[in-house]
Design a protein around this motif. Structure first.
Motif, PDB file in Angstrom:
ATOM      1  N   GLU A 104     -62.544 -49.384  45.122  1.00 23.51           N
ATOM      2  CA  GLU A 104     -62.699 -47.927  45.183  1.00 23.51           C
ATOM      3  C   GLU A 104     -63.202 -47.467  46.540  1.00 23.51           C
ATOM      4  O   GLU A 104     -64.036 -48.115  47.175  1.00 23.51           O
ATOM      5  N   ASN A 105     -62.647 -46.342  46.959  1.00 20.30           N
ATOM      6  CA  ASN A 105     -63.115 -45.710  48.189  1.00 20.30           C
ATOM      7  C   ASN A 105     -64.460 -45.047  47.914  1.00 20.30           C
ATOM      8  O   ASN A 105     -64.683 -44.468  46.844  1.00 20.30           O
ATOM      9  N   THR A 106     -65.373 -45.129  48.868  1.00 17.15           N
ATOM     10  CA  THR A 106     -66.681 -44.505  48.722  1.00 17.15           C
ATOM     11  C   THR A 106     -66.918 -43.533  49.868  1.00 17.15           C
ATOM     12  O   THR A 106     -66.614 -43.855  51.032  1.00 17.15           O
ATOM     13  N   PRO A 107     -67.421 -42.357  49.572  1.00 11.36           N
ATOM     14  CA  PRO A 107     -67.681 -41.389  50.638  1.00 11.36           C
ATOM     15  C   PRO A 107     -68.837 -41.848  51.523  1.00 11.36           C
ATOM     16  O   PRO A 107     -69.823 -42.405  51.040  1.00 11.36           O
ATOM     17  N   GLY A 108     -68.659 -41.670  52.772  1.00 13.56           N
ATOM     18  CA  GLY A 108     -69.721 -42.007  53.730  1.00 13.56           C
ATOM     19  C   GLY A 108     -69.720 -40.978  54.831  1.00 13.56           C
ATOM     20  O   GLY A 108     -69.492 -39.789  54.597  1.00 13.56           O
ATOM     21  N   LYS A 109     -69.960 -41.459  56.044  1.00 14.00           N
ATOM     22  CA  LYS A 109     -69.909 -40.562  57.188  1.00 14.00           C
ATOM     23  C   LYS A 109     -68.472 -40.079  57.364  1.00 14.00           C
ATOM     24  O   LYS A 109     -67.532 -40.872  57.351  1.00 14.00           O
ATOM     25  N   THR A 110     -68.287 -38.776  57.528  1.00 18.86           N
ATOM     26  CA  THR A 110     -66.952 -38.214  57.630  1.00 18.86           C
ATOM     27  C   THR A 110     -66.219 -38.776  58.843  1.00 18.86           C
ATOM     28  O   THR A 110     -66.672 -38.623  59.973  1.00 18.86           O
ATOM     29  N   PRO A 111     -65.074 -39.432  58.628  1.00 20.71           N
ATOM     30  CA  PRO A 111     -64.297 -39.923  59.764  1.00 20.71           C
ATOM     31  C   PRO A 111     -63.500 -38.783  60.391  1.00 20.71           C
ATOM     32  O   PRO A 111     -63.424 -37.678  59.832  1.00 20.71           O
ATOM     33  N   VAL A 112     -62.894 -39.059  61.525  1.00 18.58           N
ATOM     34  CA  VAL A 112     -61.991 -38.077  62.106  1.00 18.58           C
ATOM     35  C   VAL A 112     -60.815 -37.844  61.155  1.00 18.58           C
ATOM     36  O   VAL A 112     -60.333 -36.736  60.987  1.00 18.58           O
ATOM     37  N   ALA A 113     -60.377 -38.931  60.510  1.00 19.93           N
ATOM     38  CA  ALA A 113     -59.269 -38.786  59.559  1.00 19.93           C
ATOM     39  C   ALA A 113     -59.294 -39.905  58.533  1.00 19.93           C
ATOM     40  O   ALA A 113     -59.620 -41.052  58.858  1.00 19.93           O
ATOM     41  N   GLY A 159     -44.870 -44.494  47.801  1.00 21.70           N
ATOM     42  CA  GLY A 159     -44.298 -44.352  46.465  1.00 21.70           C
ATOM     43  C   GLY A 159     -44.746 -43.083  45.772  1.00 21.70           C
ATOM     44  O   GLY A 159     -45.427 -42.223  46.354  1.00 21.70           O
ATOM     45  N   THR A 160     -44.378 -42.984  44.496  1.00 21.70           N
ATOM     46  CA  THR A 160     -44.677 -41.779  43.717  1.00 21.70           C
ATOM     47  C   THR A 160     -46.173 -41.518  43.630  1.00 21.70           C
ATOM     48  O   THR A 160     -46.615 -40.367  43.623  1.00 21.70           O
ATOM     49  N   ARG A 161     -46.979 -42.590  43.562  1.00 22.78           N
ATOM     50  CA  ARG A 161     -48.424 -42.393  43.471  1.00 22.78           C
ATOM     51  C   ARG A 161     -48.951 -41.674  44.706  1.00 22.78           C
ATOM     52  O   ARG A 161     -49.900 -40.881  44.620  1.00 22.78           O
ATOM     53  N   ASP A 162     -48.332 -41.922  45.869  1.00 19.40           N
ATOM     54  CA  ASP A 162     -48.762 -41.255  47.093  1.00 19.40           C
ATOM     55  C   ASP A 162     -48.361 -39.786  47.078  1.00 19.40           C
ATOM     56  O   ASP A 162     -49.107 -38.924  47.561  1.00 19.40           O
ATOM     57  N   ALA A 163     -47.181 -39.505  46.516  1.00 16.44           N
ATOM     58  CA  ALA A 163     -46.753 -38.117  46.388  1.00 16.44           C
ATOM     59  C   ALA A 163     -47.655 -37.367  45.410  1.00 16.44           C
ATOM     60  O   ALA A 163     -48.002 -36.197  45.635  1.00 16.44           O
ATOM     61  N   ALA A 164     -48.059 -38.032  44.321  1.00 18.56           N
ATOM     62  CA  ALA A 164     -48.973 -37.403  43.365  1.00 18.56           C
ATOM     63  C   ALA A 164     -50.347 -37.168  43.999  1.00 18.56           C
ATOM     64  O   ALA A 164     -51.006 -36.146  43.736  1.00 18.56           O
ATOM     65  N   PHE A 165     -50.790 -38.116  44.824  1.00 23.51           N
ATOM     66  CA  PHE A 165     -52.048 -37.962  45.562  1.00 23.51           C
ATOM     67  C   PHE A 165     -51.969 -36.757  46.495  1.00 23.51           C
ATOM     68  O   PHE A 165     -52.880 -35.917  46.530  1.00 23.51           O
ATOM     69  N   LEU A 166     -50.867 -36.644  47.232  1.00 23.11           N
ATOM     70  CA  LEU A 166     -50.683 -35.492  48.116  1.00 23.11           C
ATOM     71  C   LEU A 166     -50.693 -34.190  47.316  1.00 23.11           C
ATOM     72  O   LEU A 166     -51.344 -33.212  47.707  1.00 23.11           O
ATOM     73  N   ALA A 170     -58.373 -40.027  45.738  1.00 19.80           N
ATOM     74  CA  ALA A 170     -57.686 -41.282  46.072  1.00 19.80           C
ATOM     75  C   ALA A 170     -57.948 -42.341  45.013  1.00 19.80           C
ATOM     76  O   ALA A 170     -57.036 -43.073  44.602  1.00 19.80           O
ATOM     77  N   ASN A 171     -59.178 -42.432  44.538  1.00 15.79           N
ATOM     78  CA  ASN A 171     -59.515 -43.422  43.512  1.00 15.79           C
ATOM     79  C   ASN A 171     -58.751 -43.156  42.221  1.00 15.79           C
ATOM     80  O   ASN A 171     -58.344 -44.090  41.516  1.00 15.79           O
ATOM     81  N   ARG A 172     -58.557 -41.892  41.912  1.00 12.11           N
ATOM     82  CA  ARG A 172     -57.847 -41.532  40.677  1.00 12.11           C
ATOM     83  C   ARG A 172     -56.411 -42.046  40.687  1.00 12.11           C
ATOM     84  O   ARG A 172     -55.865 -42.407  39.646  1.00 12.11           O
ATOM     85  N   PHE A 173     -55.810 -42.103  41.861  1.00 14.64           N
ATOM     86  CA  PHE A 173     -54.418 -42.546  41.967  1.00 14.64           C
ATOM     87  C   PHE A 173     -54.289 -43.980  42.472  1.00 14.64           C
ATOM     88  O   PHE A 173     -53.172 -44.469  42.657  1.00 14.64           O
TER      89      PHE A 173
END
Length: 843
Positions: free
Chosen positions: A494-503, A510-517, A567-570
């Protein structure tokens, strides 16, 4: 042993008490079967009534539809068998090798499914009558049959479509029988009741399990694995009755016993029809090839699968005139299906021992000595991970086993991508699917590169190989290759929030990326994509990678938390960078970094459009992207305020399509900045029209050459025998031919494809490369053909043709999909390309 015996004696006593309490369908419903169409909930009431009264009937709700109607099964047998039901079920799985151990019972399972097509409306009515007769304790004949089988009845696979038809018909029908087919009650409005809520044909969804009804039904089907499966349908009103044996082409994997029992059933049913003076036909039209039917899917799972087709259909209603002037009544149609159902129960009882023996032999022989040419299949580890994950989901749904490959060199097999045999090696990153397993036949059918057609006249598509549908690098081997170990799906950290990156960066795969978007856009989070590949902090990323930048999202509260939680949800692995200065490629402030605007999307439907293609897009938006979609009526397009939308999707359509006023309005909207996505038949709205780049031919010379070839063929065909007419008619069409499409990865339509895509061609359309447009997806040559039937008239002309393209119109754009990219929802790789068109093109 005493407990089951005591229980069966108690059940027998209860049956004798219950006998007088069972109402007939007419007594319970208040009308004779055939007088009107029964609403689904009243059918459920009747099945509950019988189940409550009879202790040897078990009613199971195995799920519910999109419109929240219950999906039910009635499971019943003799009291003795019902007392031992779980043992019988588990023993059946032992015969298939799906459970360990030796069976101790000898009872076959006979499964009957009705009304997979909602407006083939006699199905559920016949299920009610057949259920009563088969379960009725006073019917000594059927009670004797029950001693030798478990019967499972699914009275309505498609309740939503069935009620759509029945409710409409009951409102429109005349009280006095009106068989005039011009009368309103005999002409359903679009989309009709055939399909389910999302307008999918559930009889094409058995293998793919895209729809919720199929997913829930196949889960319980896998728990029983019956020896017999009858699939009840209707055909046109001018046809009589069809029953097994099936027509050619018959898949090579079918056994002699599967053929033989179809003949046993057919002859027994014919005997009763002959006594009644009813007409019927066998061995025509309905073949056994495409793996996702209600007859073929059971066949490839060891059962005897049989399609039953009564003449009538939605047009017949309560009664209608056929071509010779006879009135085909609902009562008459019920009688046909009722007779076939009882015939199947009779033949199951008479052949119980043989059914079990042959079922066991089917699995033991195929798992130890697979019949087809290709015995093993390898999915390479470098394949698109998102698409590989979707494939494994499908294999899990179907009980197909797979494992981790060992490192081996010197292997040789059929390379799906090149369409030729090639040498290759395996690594521990690869996946092996061996045909030496219980689901041997289904495995081979799913992955066979080129199904053998012993007849080119087929009822459906002729190719479906999963490496093409999922755009995976894969090989088929003629030798045995077993997995080295259990395949462990990549663990998601799982992704964890930390210091905000530039990006934050997410690869577009795939479809999961389109659903994430889609989820990010709905949350008001700004997302961008680069037009060029780039490298940052030593990591390389392709064009089309999603960029969720700190800059531009300062106003988003809890930005890091929202992005990482989404992101974790998908299951999306986010990568980060702390700089917008690129080691290679364009910096994040470049004009070549595009902002993805959240589009307002409309889908056009209604009379004149393909309800199935409309449903595919509708389902994709609602169930996979979870993104808002407006649906517009084709006939009202000239009156709509199109400025509300950024994207308008035109599904396949025929005839005139849009009228002139609507076309003019659509082009005005496009020129002002709108985006049209035209699919399959909808591209013909623009082809060869003045002002559009899409052409079927480039030059007058090509037109003349094509006409000369057509004239030559026509002359030859005039000399062919009359009875070859049907075969000649298909020589200019395609039935699921697969072609490699070379994708332009520099264009948004090509993002995530790796430069290749495989299109499933079900039409004869051939378009030349555009001079004033983007040829994003090309069938580069005739060598791009991979598999499936395509007629000789068009096969030689398919090379150097357009598959996917776009052209600018003013400030807007038109995207052309010559073929349907999301056919039946199972052509997985096409969903990514369609997502490119929706979200990325024209930004």
């Amino acid at each position: 042993m005493k407990k089951p015996l005591l229980l069966s004696l108690m059940l027998s006593m209860l049956l004798s008490f219950a006998q007088a309490q069972i109402q007939t369908p007419e007594q319970f419903l208040g009308y004779k079967p055939g007088d009107r169409f029964t609403p689904h909930h009243r059918m459920v009431d009747y099945f509950e009534h019988v189940a409550e009264a009879l202790p040897n009937v078990q009613l199971v709700q195995y799920g519910e539809t999109n419109e929240k109607r219950p999906l039910i099964l009635a499971i019943f047998s003799s009291p003795e068998n019902m007392a031992n039901l779980e043992q019988i079920r588990e023993d059946n799985l032992r015969r298939a090798g799906l459970l360990e151990g030796t069976p101790s019972t000898s009872i076959p399972i006979n499964w009957m499914s009705f009304n997979v097509h909602g407006n083939e409306s006699v199905g559920m009515e016949a299920a009610i009558s057949a259920f009563h007769s088969l379960a009725d304790p006073s019917n000594t004949k059927t009670q004797e049959w029950l001693k030798n089988q478990i019967i499972i009845i699914d009275p309505a696979i498609n309740p939503d479509g069935r009620d759509r038809y029945a409710m409409w018909y009951n409102q429109k029908m005349n009280t006095t029988l009106q068989p005039d087919l011009q009368s309103m009650e005999h002409n359903e409005p679009w989309p009709g009741g055939r399909a389910n809520h999302y307008l999918f044909d559930l009889n094409r969804d058995w293998a793919w399990q895209v729809q919720v009804e199929s997913q829930q039904r196949l889960k319980i089907y896998q728990q029983w694995m019956p020896q017999l499966h009858l699939d009840f349908h209707e055909q046109g009103i001018n046809n009589p009755f069809y029953m097994a044996p099936a027509a050619e082409p018959l898949h090579e994997q079918l056994t002699e016993w599967q053929h033989e029992f179809q003949d046993i059933f057919g002859k027994n049913t014919a005997k009763y029809f002959d006594e009644m003076g009813r007409f019927y036909f066998t061995k025509e039209r309905f073949d056994l090839l495409y793996p996702s039917y209600g007859d073929t899917y059971p066949m490839y799972n060891g059962a005897i699968g049989m399609t039953i087709e009564q003449g009538g259909g939605g047009q017949a209603g309560r009664g209608g005139f056929n071509a010779v002037g006879d009135t085909v009544t609902l009562s008459y149609r019920i009688e046909g299906h009722y007779t076939a159902a009882l015939s199947a129960a009779e033949m199951t009882s008479a052949n119980a021992e043989r059914l079990l023996t042959e079922f066991s032999n089917y699995f033991s022989e195929n798992s130890s000595n697979p019949k087809s040419k290709y015995k093993s299949f390898v999915i390479k580890g470098e394949s698109n991970p998102a698409q590989t994950a979707k494939l494994l989901e499908l294999l899990d749904k179907n009980g197909i086993r797979y494992g981790k490959a060992a490192s081996k060199s010197g292997l040789r097999g059929f390379d799906y991508q090149s369409g030729k045999n090639a040498s290759f090696s395996t690594s521990e990153e690869d996946i092996v699917i061996s045909a030496y397993q219980p689901k041997s036949v289904l495995t081979q059918v799913f992955f066979e590169p080129n199904p053998q057609l012993n007849d080119s006249i087929t009822y459906d598509i002729t190719s479906w190989a999963l490496p093409y549908a999922y755009n995976l690098k894969a090989y088929a081997l003629e030798s045995r290759l077993d997995p080295e170990a259990e395949f462990e799906k990549p663990a998601f950290s799982e992704n964890t929030p930390g210091k905000t990156p530039v990006a934050y960066m997410a690869r577009w795969e795939g479809t999961r990326d389109a659903a994430f978007l889609a989820a990010l856009l709905k949350a008001g989070i700004r997302v961008k994509y680069p037009e060029y590949a780039f490298q940052t902090e030593g990591k390389s990323f392709p064009a089309g990678t999603l960029l969720i930048t700190k800059g531009g999202n300062e106003y988003v509260r809890d930005f890091d938390k929202k992005v990482t939680e989404t992101a974790n949800r998908f299951g999306i692995h986010l990568e980060t960078t702390m700089t917008g200065y690129m080691e290679e490629g364009k910096d994040f402030g470049s004009p070549n970094i595009r902002i993805i605007q959240a589009p307002n999307v409309a889908l056009v439907g209604g009379q004149g459009t393909s309800s199935l293609n409309f449903g595919e897009v509708w389902h994709f938006f609602e169930k996979e992207l979870d993104y808002p979609l407006s649906t517009l009526e084709l006939e009202n397009m000239a009156r709509y305020d199109l400025s509300k939308y950024d994207v308008i999707i035109l599904p396949s359509m025929w005839g005139g399509g849009l009228n002139k006023a609507a076309q003019d309005k659509l082009m005005e909207w496009t020129s002002a900045g709108g985006k049209v996505i035209a699919i399959d038949g909808a591209v013909n709205l623009f082809a060869n029209k003045e002002g559009f780049a899409l052409k079927t031919f480039d030059t007058e010379e090509e037109k003349k050459a094509a006409q000369k070839a057509a004239d030559s063929l026509a002359k030859a065909e005039r000399l062919e025998p009359y009875l070859e007419g049907e075969r000649l008619a298909i020589s200019g069409g395609a039935a699921g031919a697969i072609y490699q499409v070379d994708m332009d990865e520099t264009h948004p339509l090509g993002y995530g494809t790796g430069g290749k895509y495989y299109t499933l061609k079900n039409n004869s359309s051939i378009f030349s490369f555009m001079d004033n447009g983007v040829n994003a997806g090309k069938i580069s040559s005739n060598d791009s053909y991979r598999t499936g039937y395509i007629g000789y008239k068009i096969k030689s002309s398919m090379g150097e043709s357009l598959a996917i393209g776009s052209e600018r119109k003013g400030r807007g754009e038109i995207v052309y999909f010559v073929d349907n990219p999301i056919f039946r929802g199972f052509w997985e790789s096409g969903k990514l390309v369609l997502s490119n068109a929706i979200f990325l093109v024209g930004q």
